[in-house]
Motif scaffolding. Sequence first.
Motif, PDB file in Angstrom:
ATOM      1  N   GLY A   1       0.845  -1.183  -0.224  1.00 24.57           N
ATOM      2  CA  GLY A   1      -0.174  -0.043  -0.076  1.00 24.57           C
ATOM      3  C   GLY A   1       0.722   1.231  -0.013  1.00 24.57           C
ATOM      4  N   GLU A   2       2.149   1.153   0.164  1.00 23.53           N
ATOM      5  CA  GLU A   2       2.897   2.231   0.066  1.00 23.53           C
ATOM      6  C   GLU A   2       3.549   2.769  -1.355  1.00 23.53           C
ATOM      7  OE1 GLU A   2       6.393   1.965   2.355  1.00 23.53           O
ATOM      8  OE2 GLU A   2       5.473   1.840   4.359  1.00 23.53           O
ATOM      9  N   VAL A   3       3.521   4.125  -1.439  1.00 26.79           N
ATOM     10  CA  VAL A   3       4.122   4.587  -2.737  1.00 26.79           C
ATOM     11  C   VAL A   3       5.584   4.965  -2.453  1.00 26.79           C
ATOM     12  CG1 VAL A   3       3.981   6.658  -4.372  1.00 26.79           C
ATOM     13  CG2 VAL A   3       1.892   5.886  -2.921  1.00 26.79           C
ATOM     14  N   CYS A   4       6.605   4.468  -3.486  1.00 30.05           N
ATOM     15  CA  CYS A   4       7.820   4.565  -3.564  1.00 30.05           C
ATOM     16  C   CYS A   4       8.288   6.082  -3.636  1.00 30.05           C
ATOM     17  CB  CYS A   4       8.530   3.517  -4.731  1.00 30.05           C
ATOM     18  SG  CYS A   4       8.124   4.397  -6.344  1.00 30.05           S
ATOM     19  N   GLY A   5       9.575   6.167  -3.268  1.00 25.76           N
ATOM     20  CA  GLY A   5      10.143   7.549  -3.392  1.00 25.76           C
ATOM     21  C   GLY A   5      10.231   8.260  -4.678  1.00 25.76           C
ATOM     22  N   GLY A   6      10.397   7.175  -5.896  1.00 24.21           N
ATOM     23  CA  GLY A   6      10.441   7.680  -7.148  1.00 24.21           C
ATOM     24  C   GLY A   6       9.218   8.142  -7.580  1.00 24.21           C
ATOM     25  N   CYS A   7       8.113   7.569  -7.156  1.00 26.23           N
ATOM     26  CA  CYS A   7       6.909   7.894  -7.744  1.00 26.23           C
ATOM     27  C   CYS A   7       6.336   9.406  -6.993  1.00 26.23           C
ATOM     28  CB  CYS A   7       5.465   6.841  -7.476  1.00 26.23           C
ATOM     29  SG  CYS A   7       5.745   5.511  -8.655  1.00 26.23           S
ATOM     30  N   ARG A   8       6.885   9.342  -5.600  1.00 25.48           N
ATOM     31  CA  ARG A   8       6.499  10.438  -4.888  1.00 25.48           C
ATOM     32  C   ARG A   8       7.180  11.742  -5.700  1.00 25.48           C
ATOM     33  NH1 ARG A   8       3.827   9.561  -0.285  1.00 25.48           N
ATOM     34  NH2 ARG A   8       3.862   7.520   0.712  1.00 25.48           N
ATOM     35  N   THR A   9       8.215  11.546  -5.846  1.00 25.99           N
ATOM     36  CA  THR A   9       8.927  12.801  -6.617  1.00 25.99           C
ATOM     37  C   THR A   9       8.427  12.902  -7.883  1.00 25.99           C
ATOM     38  OG1 THR A   9      11.104  12.155  -5.754  1.00 25.99           O
ATOM     39  CG2 THR A   9      11.288  13.323  -7.422  1.00 25.99           C
ATOM     40  N   ALA A  10       8.002  11.808  -8.687  1.00 27.99           N
ATOM     41  CA  ALA A  10       7.350  12.053  -9.969  1.00 27.99           C
ATOM     42  C   ALA A  10       5.995  12.616 -10.065  1.00 27.99           C
ATOM     43  CB  ALA A  10       7.354  10.714 -10.931  1.00 27.99           C
ATOM     44  N   PHE A  11       5.013  12.530  -9.020  1.00 24.31           N
ATOM     45  CA  PHE A  11       3.945  12.845  -8.937  1.00 24.31           C
ATOM     46  C   PHE A  11       3.880  13.946  -8.113  1.00 24.31           C
ATOM     47  CE2 PHE A  11       3.521   8.380 -10.855  1.00 24.31           C
ATOM     48  CZ  PHE A  11       3.018   8.689 -12.070  1.00 24.31           C
ATOM     49  N   GLY A  12       4.659  14.006  -7.023  1.00 23.27           N
ATOM     50  CA  GLY A  12       4.398  15.257  -6.170  1.00 23.27           C
ATOM     51  C   GLY A  12       2.998  15.481  -5.504  1.00 23.27           C
ATOM     52  N   ASP A  13       2.614  16.670  -5.609  1.00 18.98           N
ATOM     53  CA  ASP A  13       1.186  16.992  -5.158  1.00 18.98           C
ATOM     54  C   ASP A  13      -0.192  16.237  -5.645  1.00 18.98           C
ATOM     55  OD1 ASP A  13       2.610  18.732  -3.472  1.00 18.98           O
ATOM     56  OD2 ASP A  13       2.445  20.688  -4.660  1.00 18.98           O
ATOM     57  N   GLN A  14       0.397  15.593  -6.829  1.00 19.56           N
ATOM     58  CA  GLN A  14      -0.742  14.859  -7.300  1.00 19.56           C
ATOM     59  C   GLN A  14      -1.108  13.674  -6.378  1.00 19.56           C
ATOM     60  OE1 GLN A  14      -0.383  13.973 -11.450  1.00 19.56           O
ATOM     61  NE2 GLN A  14       1.077  15.634 -11.766  1.00 19.56           N
ATOM     62  N   LEU A  15      -0.215  13.128  -5.692  1.00 17.70           N
ATOM     63  CA  LEU A  15      -0.502  12.213  -4.777  1.00 17.70           C
ATOM     64  C   LEU A  15      -1.065  12.761  -3.426  1.00 17.70           C
ATOM     65  CD1 LEU A  15       2.631   9.905  -5.161  1.00 17.70           C
ATOM     66  CD2 LEU A  15       0.360   9.547  -6.138  1.00 17.70           C
ATOM     67  N   ARG A  16      -2.390  12.384  -3.027  1.00 19.47           N
ATOM     68  CA  ARG A  16      -2.892  12.983  -1.867  1.00 19.47           C
ATOM     69  C   ARG A  16      -3.154  11.914  -0.747  1.00 19.47           C
ATOM     70  NH1 ARG A  16      -4.476  18.782  -2.803  1.00 19.47           N
ATOM     71  NH2 ARG A  16      -3.668  19.081  -4.766  1.00 19.47           N
ATOM     72  N   ALA A  17      -3.042  12.199   0.347  1.00 18.72           N
ATOM     73  CA  ALA A  17      -3.527  11.159   1.650  1.00 18.72           C
ATOM     74  C   ALA A  17      -5.004  11.174   1.534  1.00 18.72           C
ATOM     75  CB  ALA A  17      -2.846  11.412   2.867  1.00 18.72           C
ATOM     76  N   THR A  18      -5.573  10.174   2.024  1.00 18.58           N
ATOM     77  CA  THR A  18      -7.011   9.937   2.151  1.00 18.58           C
ATOM     78  C   THR A  18      -7.269   9.378   3.474  1.00 18.58           C
ATOM     79  OG1 THR A  18      -7.242   8.011   1.343  1.00 18.58           O
ATOM     80  CG2 THR A  18      -7.069   9.542  -0.579  1.00 18.58           C
ATOM     81  N   GLY A  19      -8.430   9.442   3.816  1.00 21.14           N
ATOM     82  CA  GLY A  19      -8.699   8.669   5.323  1.00 21.14           C
ATOM     83  C   GLY A  19      -9.069   7.217   5.001  1.00 21.14           C
ATOM     84  N   ARG A  20      -9.038   6.816   3.834  1.00 16.76           N
ATOM     85  CA  ARG A  20      -9.167   5.464   3.530  1.00 16.76           C
ATOM     86  C   ARG A  20      -7.885   4.584   3.950  1.00 16.76           C
ATOM     87  NH1 ARG A  20     -10.855   5.856  -2.205  1.00 16.76           N
ATOM     88  NH2 ARG A  20     -10.496   7.856  -2.089  1.00 16.76           N
ATOM     89  N   PRO A  21      -8.169   3.417   4.434  1.00 13.08           N
ATOM     90  CA  PRO A  21      -6.957   2.444   4.719  1.00 13.08           C
ATOM     91  C   PRO A  21      -6.152   2.069   3.309  1.00 13.08           C
ATOM     92  CG  PRO A  21      -8.885   1.133   4.994  1.00 13.08           C
ATOM     93  CD  PRO A  21      -9.351   2.536   4.472  1.00 13.08           C
ATOM     94  N   ALA A  22      -5.097   1.908   3.607  1.00 12.94           N
ATOM     95  CA  ALA A  22      -3.947   1.483   2.469  1.00 12.94           C
ATOM     96  C   ALA A  22      -4.883   0.132   1.827  1.00 12.94           C
ATOM     97  CB  ALA A  22      -2.688   1.339   2.683  1.00 12.94           C
ATOM     98  N   LEU A  23      -4.513  -0.008   0.559  1.00 15.75           N
ATOM     99  CA  LEU A  23      -4.731  -1.470  -0.099  1.00 15.75           C
ATOM    100  C   LEU A  23      -4.249  -2.616   0.385  1.00 15.75           C
ATOM    101  CD1 LEU A  23      -4.968  -0.028  -4.006  1.00 15.75           C
ATOM    102  CD2 LEU A  23      -6.896  -0.417  -2.543  1.00 15.75           C
ATOM    103  N   THR A  24      -5.051  -3.747   0.235  1.00 13.11           N
ATOM    104  CA  THR A  24      -4.222  -4.858   0.932  1.00 13.11           C
ATOM    105  C   THR A  24      -3.492  -5.392  -0.490  1.00 13.11           C
ATOM    106  OG1 THR A  24      -6.285  -6.261   0.359  1.00 13.11           O
ATOM    107  CG2 THR A  24      -6.170  -5.231   2.635  1.00 13.11           C
ATOM    108  N   ALA A  25      -2.677  -6.405  -0.158  1.00  7.37           N
ATOM    109  CA  ALA A  25      -2.166  -7.035  -1.043  1.00  7.37           C
ATOM    110  C   ALA A  25      -3.087  -7.689  -2.279  1.00  7.37           C
ATOM    111  CB  ALA A  25      -1.122  -8.271  -0.627  1.00  7.37           C
ATOM    112  N   ASP A  26      -4.317  -8.137  -1.629  1.00  7.82           N
ATOM    113  CA  ASP A  26      -5.248  -9.079  -2.536  1.00  7.82           C
ATOM    114  C   ASP A  26      -6.064  -7.822  -3.174  1.00  7.82           C
ATOM    115  OD1 ASP A  26      -4.990 -11.522  -1.498  1.00  7.82           O
ATOM    116  OD2 ASP A  26      -6.384 -11.412  -0.032  1.00  7.82           O
TER     117      ASP A  26
END
Length: 67
Positions: free
Chosen positions: A23-48
């Motif tokens: 459910g985590e986002v990697c550092g490269g994607c955080r850098t590439a997408f920056g402010d387009q990634l937003r935290a939500t109140g929903r839980p992280a996706l499960t592996a399934d």
Amino acid sequence: MTALGLFVDCVLPGCASPVASVGEVCGGCRTAFGDQLRATGRPALTADEVAERDRSTRLAYGRRGFA
């Protein structure tokens, strides 16, 4: 999940960079997408949930000739 099983892949579709937990986002994607990634109140996706989402995405790409 990576071949060694020590890390899982970034949760963003198409990214195979390793992260410490599902459910985590990697550092490269955080850098590439920056402010387009937003935290939500929903839980992280499960592996399934990630596996099901990726399965349907691969099917859609295949139908469009991208895979």
